[in-house]
Design an enzyme around this catalytic site. Sequence first.
Site, PDB file in Angstrom:
ATOM      1  N   ASP A 260      33.620  39.268  39.039  1.00 40.82           N
ATOM      2  CA  ASP A 260      34.378  39.061  37.804  1.00 40.82           C
ATOM      3  C   ASP A 260      34.132  40.139  36.755  1.00 40.82           C
ATOM      4  O   ASP A 260      34.839  40.201  35.746  1.00 40.82           O
ATOM      5  CB  ASP A 260      34.016  37.697  37.180  1.00 40.82           C
ATOM      6  CG  ASP A 260      34.536  36.539  38.008  1.00 40.82           C
ATOM      7  OD1 ASP A 260      35.214  36.798  39.014  1.00 40.82           O
ATOM      8  OD2 ASP A 260      34.273  35.379  37.633  1.00 40.82           O
TER       9      ASP A 260
ATOM     10  N   VAL B 128      19.012  41.671  31.455  1.00 43.40           N
ATOM     11  CA  VAL B 128      19.238  43.115  31.355  1.00 43.40           C
ATOM     12  C   VAL B 128      19.789  43.420  29.966  1.00 43.40           C
ATOM     13  O   VAL B 128      20.679  42.731  29.474  1.00 43.40           O
ATOM     14  CB  VAL B 128      20.228  43.570  32.442  1.00 43.40           C
ATOM     15  CG1 VAL B 128      20.624  45.028  32.234  1.00 43.40           C
ATOM     16  CG2 VAL B 128      19.611  43.387  33.830  1.00 43.40           C
TER      17      VAL B 128
ATOM     18  N   GLU C 255      41.069  20.047  36.903  1.00 47.87           N
ATOM     19  CA  GLU C 255      40.040  19.219  37.532  1.00 47.87           C
ATOM     20  C   GLU C 255      39.327  18.362  36.491  1.00 47.87           C
ATOM     21  O   GLU C 255      39.095  17.167  36.709  1.00 47.87           O
ATOM     22  CB  GLU C 255      39.052  20.117  38.289  1.00 47.87           C
ATOM     23  CG  GLU C 255      39.661  20.658  39.586  1.00 47.87           C
ATOM     24  CD  GLU C 255      38.948  21.877  40.171  1.00 47.87           C
ATOM     25  OE1 GLU C 255      38.228  22.577  39.420  1.00 47.87           O
ATOM     26  OE2 GLU C 255      39.130  22.136  41.374  1.00 47.87           O
TER      27      GLU C 255
ATOM     28  N   ALA D 106      35.453  33.057  43.913  1.00 47.93           N
ATOM     29  CA  ALA D 106      34.284  33.323  44.745  1.00 47.93           C
ATOM     30  C   ALA D 106      34.602  34.188  45.974  1.00 47.93           C
ATOM     31  O   ALA D 106      33.877  35.149  46.239  1.00 47.93           O
ATOM     32  CB  ALA D 106      33.639  31.997  45.168  1.00 47.93           C
TER      33      ALA D 106
ATOM     34  N   GLY E 247      22.496  40.219  39.025  1.00 49.98           N
ATOM     35  CA  GLY E 247      23.399  39.074  39.137  1.00 49.98           C
ATOM     36  C   GLY E 247      23.311  38.406  40.495  1.00 49.98           C
ATOM     37  O   GLY E 247      23.580  39.029  41.511  1.00 49.98           O
TER      38      GLY E 247
ATOM     39  N   PHE F 141      28.045  34.896  43.620  1.00 51.20           N
ATOM     40  CA  PHE F 141      28.586  35.026  44.976  1.00 51.20           C
ATOM     41  C   PHE F 141      28.588  36.481  45.454  1.00 51.20           C
ATOM     42  O   PHE F 141      28.244  36.768  46.592  1.00 51.20           O
ATOM     43  CB  PHE F 141      30.000  34.453  45.041  1.00 51.20           C
ATOM     44  CG  PHE F 141      30.029  32.960  44.977  1.00 51.20           C
ATOM     45  CD1 PHE F 141      29.636  32.203  46.071  1.00 51.20           C
ATOM     46  CD2 PHE F 141      30.430  32.295  43.826  1.00 51.20           C
ATOM     47  CE1 PHE F 141      29.650  30.815  46.025  1.00 51.20           C
ATOM     48  CE2 PHE F 141      30.442  30.910  43.764  1.00 51.20           C
ATOM     49  CZ  PHE F 141      30.052  30.169  44.865  1.00 51.20           C
TER      50      PHE F 141
END
Lengths: 430, 430
Positions: A302, A81, A173, A318, A13, A16
């Site tokens: 996460d 993976v 947003e 993040a 991964g 961040f």
Amino acid sequence: MPASSRHHLVVVGGGFGGLQLVNDLKGAALDITLVDKRNHHLFQPLLYQVATTLLATSEIAWPIRRLYRDRPEVTTLLAEVEGVDVVAKAIRLTYGKTIRYDTLVVATGATHAYFGKDEWEAVAPGLKTLEDATTIRRRVLLAFERAEIETDPAVRQALLTFTIIGAGPTGVELAGIISELAKSTLPKEFRRIDTRTARVILVEAGPRVLSGFSEDLSAYAHRALEGRGVEVRTGQRVTSCTQAGVTIDDTFVACRTMVWAAGVQASPAARWLGIAADRAGRAIVEKNLSAPGHADVFVIGDTASVLREDGTPVPGIAPAAKQQGAFVAKVIRARLNGQSEPAGFRYRHQGSLATIGKRSAIIDFGRFKMKGALAWWVWGIAHIYLIGTRSRFAVAWSWLWSYLSGQHSARLITQKETMRDRCADEHGEQ
Amino acid sequence: MPASSRHHLVVVGGGFGGLQLVNDLKGAALDITLVDKRNHHLFQPLLYQVATTLLATSEIAWPIRRLYRDRPEVTTLLAEVEGVDVVAKAIRLTYGKTIRYDTLVVATGATHAYFGKDEWEAVAPGLKTLEDATTIRRRVLLAFERAEIETDPAVRQALLTFTIIGAGPTGVELAGIISELAKSTLPKEFRRIDTRTARVILVEAGPRVLSGFSEDLSAYAHRALEGRGVEVRTGQRVTSCTQAGVTIDDTFVACRTMVWAAGVQASPAARWLGIAADRAGRAIVEKNLSAPGHADVFVIGDTASVLREDGTPVPGIAPAAKQQGAFVAKVIRARLNGQSEPAGFRYRHQGSLATIGKRSAIIDFGRFKMKGALAWWVWGIAHIYLIGTRSRFAVAWSWLWSYLSGQHSARLITQKETMRDRCADEHGEQ
């Protein structure tokens, strides 16, 4: 993988958390293999701006392997993976390749959760990847295009109705910018429809928008959204979601464009490792973020369920992932050097930011709170700082251009879903 | 379409020709409907830079309807044309909508031609649209990624072999940049392969590259390509093209990435209008660019077959399409004003430019010729000037960044064809 006998760290991964970990291990005596199923790191906090035509894809994503070109001990692999063999200490990639590890860090993030209504995904896409963002962008833009040609007023109204499900930062947003697009960017460009008549509906099952913020900031955001023409429906639930529209509580709203911003589900790391997970699928980890029973396997970001000292969960943002990456880097360094490991991970909340639209944002640094136009400038400058050298100028330029001209830079309809597909939608042929 | 009784001009195609026409008719007493099957005008001369990761899609394409936001008499429609009824004077759009016209201009451009080998298209895509460019970019980048994981040396070599078919400007530009990518941008980022061992093969059936240029410039380009490590094979033909590779004359070359830059075919305008076409499908038009027998229908740009005074064909390049658009605008204005029409269209060749790679280009302005690094700067400045305000800065920044850092800005792998598909290719599952 490496021929040397150095300690081999495999990181799955390149978000961040994973990148912070690899960055912090610079100079450590180990070989690192970084695996991601995409070739790019994504600056997810600005993904909604790609979905709403403010930024281009290349401005918020960059190749992972470029980041480590000057770190010869880091090998980047683009691969998916399929599982982990904790006994043999190896990960399995697609097509049967395996990679052995001495230490494994799983930082594979999360995806959308439809709470058992997976069939909603085709109609109401979520926003996690660049492809999601261009899909949403395409659908929003095509809805206006199709409305310009449509002669049936009911179909036209359905095309000009946009529903956002979930009023966390992403939902707010999206709703704010789609409304601005309709009310101020597009009107002069259409001749047969008035884009200002477009409805943007923001549905939230909870009692208020941006529930992660304090009540007064949340109330401000609610008013700011309504001031931009967004219909905010808190305490209401979407009970059905089809190509024809959404049912909110018991009322059907004809609508062609829906976006899902209501829930996330962790990647299947817990299942790969055979360890317990919480309801959202996040692996429950030890205080040092290792997997229970596997001291050489860590889960961060996460994908992990981590609690704060007060028992509340660490948020899926993040800075939390970065802190966890940095912490695990320290643990690994300590082990390599035979030093004592740092005590358990402690999350330091640095603050929360969210924008509602042009010249409107809220900032919560705990004791210090801020809202309105000044908060929006702070938000913008903070993000230009955060996004890194190359994109810094490109993003700053796109924003400045948009601010001064009122135009958006990235209004392209690309990929395969064309006007014809959008028409096919109308005819139920999907 | 417009309710008014003003003269109604319908323009099909928002390329260089169509836009020049609409631009030049500013202030004329007519209503204009501009139809395109895409929502964006594309700056095609730089499309190869998207395919080769130098520029992002949004830097060379912008919404057509934004261009005419301040021209209320211009209606832009995103729609596909299915045919023209020259008797009823109407065009038919998909899903049965029709639009009547008083004057019609068809400027629908050209697409790839595989000379009867249409099955090659899936293996060797051409480069005409933004999607083509991102497809080629994705395949080129995935080839390197897959090679990094591959352990079989023969498969690895095939993955690191790139064949470009056709050595016109597009083929030469693609070959030059792909070779630079392999030889200088990527080497430091890969650990298990040496990207400098990649082969880039440029195949041309004719006797020389860039045959539109003079022999000495063409010879310079040939040497410059070889200096960049491109294998130039002039006077050789691709006789087969499959997922396993290409056969050049009688020799099979294992190769996973092929690009088609060898031929174009006009859009079906001639068929729509029921008029004669040349071998490449271009409608044969009158001296004033109208369709024979239909004085109120014009065909311009790559869709039209137009001859110069010396009997040679007008080239299929942007300046030619623009000149034709400007000419037809004059004819339409003259008719509206009851004035005498301009005499037949005369093409003025302004010059030809082509790049071979970084710091290498050729320029042919007839008496004035230029080659090398200085020509490359002239080429760059000319294109920054040509591309328009918003993108000017973005493109200039991307180029400057790339020039100074040696990095490319837009190296994203997006859309659906993932590593898995690329692997599936290997196993013949496509």
